[in-house]
Design an enzyme around this catalytic site. Structure first.
Site, PDB file in Angstrom:
ATOM      1  N   GLU A  38     -57.719 -56.741  -8.930  1.00 24.90           N
ATOM      2  CA  GLU A  38     -56.841 -57.182  -7.798  1.00 24.90           C
ATOM      3  C   GLU A  38     -57.607 -57.906  -6.887  1.00 24.90           C
ATOM      4  OE1 GLU A  38     -55.278 -53.420  -5.719  1.00 24.90           O
ATOM      5  OE2 GLU A  38     -53.340 -54.473  -5.837  1.00 24.90           O
TER       6      GLU A  38
ATOM      7  N   HIS B  56     -63.262 -46.984 -32.742  1.00 27.56           N
ATOM      8  CA  HIS B  56     -62.517 -47.175 -34.073  1.00 27.56           C
ATOM      9  C   HIS B  56     -61.259 -47.835 -33.981  1.00 27.56           C
ATOM     10  CE1 HIS B  56     -64.694 -43.979 -36.072  1.00 27.56           C
ATOM     11  NE2 HIS B  56     -64.945 -43.424 -34.733  1.00 27.56           N
TER      12      HIS B  56
ATOM     13  N   LYS C  97     -42.675 -57.613  -5.503  1.00 26.60           N
ATOM     14  CA  LYS C  97     -41.928 -56.709  -4.526  1.00 26.60           C
ATOM     15  C   LYS C  97     -40.934 -57.601  -4.336  1.00 26.60           C
ATOM     16  CE  LYS C  97     -45.922 -53.991  -3.329  1.00 26.60           C
ATOM     17  NZ  LYS C  97     -46.772 -53.584  -2.106  1.00 26.60           N
TER      18      LYS C  97
HETATM   19  O1  PA5 Z   1     -56.067 -52.096  -3.206  1.00 26.77           O
HETATM   20  C1  PA5 Z   1     -55.084 -52.015  -2.478  1.00 26.77           C
HETATM   21  O2  PA5 Z   1     -54.792 -52.415  -1.235  1.00 26.77           O
HETATM   22  C2  PA5 Z   1     -53.837 -51.675  -3.347  1.00 26.77           C
HETATM   23  O3  PA5 Z   1     -53.973 -51.295  -4.633  1.00 26.77           O
HETATM   24  C3  PA5 Z   1     -53.204 -50.662  -2.536  1.00 26.77           C
HETATM   25  O4  PA5 Z   1     -54.039 -49.588  -2.550  1.00 26.77           O
HETATM   26  C4  PA5 Z   1     -52.013 -50.121  -3.407  1.00 26.77           C
HETATM   27  O5  PA5 Z   1     -51.062 -51.239  -3.415  1.00 26.77           O
HETATM   28  C5  PA5 Z   1     -51.372 -49.008  -2.716  1.00 26.77           C
HETATM   29  O6  PA5 Z   1     -50.925 -49.434  -1.361  1.00 26.77           O
HETATM   30  P1  PA5 Z   1     -50.584 -48.384  -0.117  1.00 26.77           P
HETATM   31  O7  PA5 Z   1     -51.879 -47.602  -0.005  1.00 26.77           O
HETATM   32  O8  PA5 Z   1     -50.393 -49.154   1.150  1.00 26.77           O
HETATM   33  O9  PA5 Z   1     -49.517 -47.559  -0.481  1.00 26.77           O
END
Ligand code: PA5
Length: 405
Positions: free
Chosen positions: A263, A284, A397
């Protein structure tokens, strides 16, 4: 103590100017470096965890992405994947998918156990998490007189749905600091409350994490070396990294690493694809790919020096070639297999970086968590990526929202 071994310890890795500039550019995102953000609510976290353990048989942790991966990683790494079988207060995770089967499975636990829920979302708007919350709340309402008493909200945004629920119904509230992003938040209430409920020694976890943090005050630290090595390997055509462990209980930790790097860095065509293997299980399966596949791979292998348990195994019973080893230490065998595998992979030009942990416990998991967060921050800079945002995640989204209008 975490030890990192890279490709060439004498190679220059001078990132001081780059990091100094980033400390200014990203100052609003660097709260994960600040111990205050872990300590501010620590007493309340411990009190709440004790209350939950004293009063409930099951806690549902409802969160997605960085709002659950870190907690699950540390809980499983320190206590094993099957610890719920013996735990007085069991811990399950939900709120990270839209599977009706998966949700039904967790809801059926509410019928069986005296249950409470920790809902975690920094934004308070994540649809998977909010649906999980809604369905569990509905079940609580059918079953209990005071359903909201059983819920703790951890959120950062005072305008999101979850904050509004707290404002309307007065549930317990803990906060995600504004300057800490989801995947860098496992050492705030986000990770610490679920960990404490699962009996992780959170003081030891934080001690390990902040002891390692002190190392990063030195410009030449293991995280920066690792970041430099990843970049150097990438420039040589190594476009996939496998984080390798030899303990199944590390699997979620490895998933946390995948989330952290995927990410943070995955914002251009030219980046490293982060993946993981749990050996020897995956020798494996994916072992074949590493041994004879395209060779565009490097691995970062986590080895543990000492375990609190070992088994005496009789290798001679299996095959004459093991004749001399009718009493052999299982831990020693694993170590030999780890070394041998690195050498075997070398034949396909797969380079091995190494992380050596003295033990596998809350302290070392804290050390390694900061090792990776710092490395990911610096490595993202080397790959010209904003380490803390995730604009690509918003795309899907927007697409589904469009279809719902
Ligand atoms: O690293 C990040 O910002 C994301 O992975 C969020 O943690 C994830 O999308 C969840 O978001 P939120 O805590 O707003 O529900």
């Amino acid at each position: 103590m975490l030890t990192y071994s890279g490709i060439d310890s004498d190679a220059p890795c001078d990132l001081e100017a780059l990091v100094a500039e980033a400390q200014i550019t990203y100052k609003d995102y660097l709260g994960w470096q600040n111990p205050e953000n872990s300590l501010r609510e620590l007493d309340r976290i411990k009190e709440l965890a004790q209350f939950i353990k004293d009063n409930y048989e099951l806690v549902i942790v409802c969160g997605a992405g960085g709002s659950y991966t870190g907690a699950r990683a540390i809980i499983e790494a320190t206590d094993g994947q099957s610890a719920n079988l013996t735990r007085k207060t069991k811990v399950v995770f939900m709120g990270n998918h839209l599977s009706s089967l998966g949700l039904q499975e967790v809801l059926s636990f509410v019928d069986t156990f005296n249950t409470c829920m920790i809902v975690v979302s920094k934004s308070g708007t994540t649809i998977e998490t909010n649906i999980g919350y809604q369905l569990v709340l509905r079940r609580f309402k059918e079953k209990y007189e005071n359903p909201y008493e059983r819920i703790v909200i951890i959120t950062g945004d005072d305008t999101g749905f979850l904050y509004r629920e707290h404002a309307a119904h007065g549930m317990e509230l803990l906060t995600v600091p504004k300057d800490v992003g989801g995947r860098y938040s496992l050492h705030t209430a986000v990770g610490l409350l679920p960990m404490a409920v699962a009996d992780v020694d959170i003081d030891a976890f934080l001690a390990g994490l902040f002891d390692y943090r002190r190392l990063t005050e030195n410009a030449d630290n293991p995280s920066r070396r690792y970041a430099c090595d990843r970049r150097a390997l990438f420039l040589k055509g190594k476009t996939t990294e496998f984080l390798v462990s030899y303990d199944p209980r590390m699997e979620y930790y490895q998933k946390w690493y995948v989330q952290l790097f995927g990410e943070s860095e995955g914002k251009h065509k030219d980046v490293i694809f982060p993946s993981y293997m749990v050996n020897t299980t995956d020798l494996h399966s994916m072992g074949q790919y590493l041994q004879e596949g395209p060779g565009n791979v490097f691995e970062t292998v986590i080895d543990v020096s000492r375990y609190p348990v070992d088994f005496d195994v009789n290798l001679a019973a299996f095959d004459d070639c093991y004749q001399a080893h009718d009493h052999f230490s299982l831990n020693a065998l694993k170590r030999i297999v780890s070394r041998a595998t690195k050498e075997a992979h070398q034949k396909n030009d797969v380079t091995s970086l190494g992380i050596e942990l003295e033990r596998l416990d809350a302290y070392t998991m804290g050390e390694m968590a900061y090792f990776f967060m710092e490395a990911c921050f610096v490595s993202s800079l080397l790959f010209h990526a904003h380490p803390f945002n995730q604009p690509g995640v918003e795309e899907y989204k927007q697409e589904y929202k469009h279809r719902l209008q």
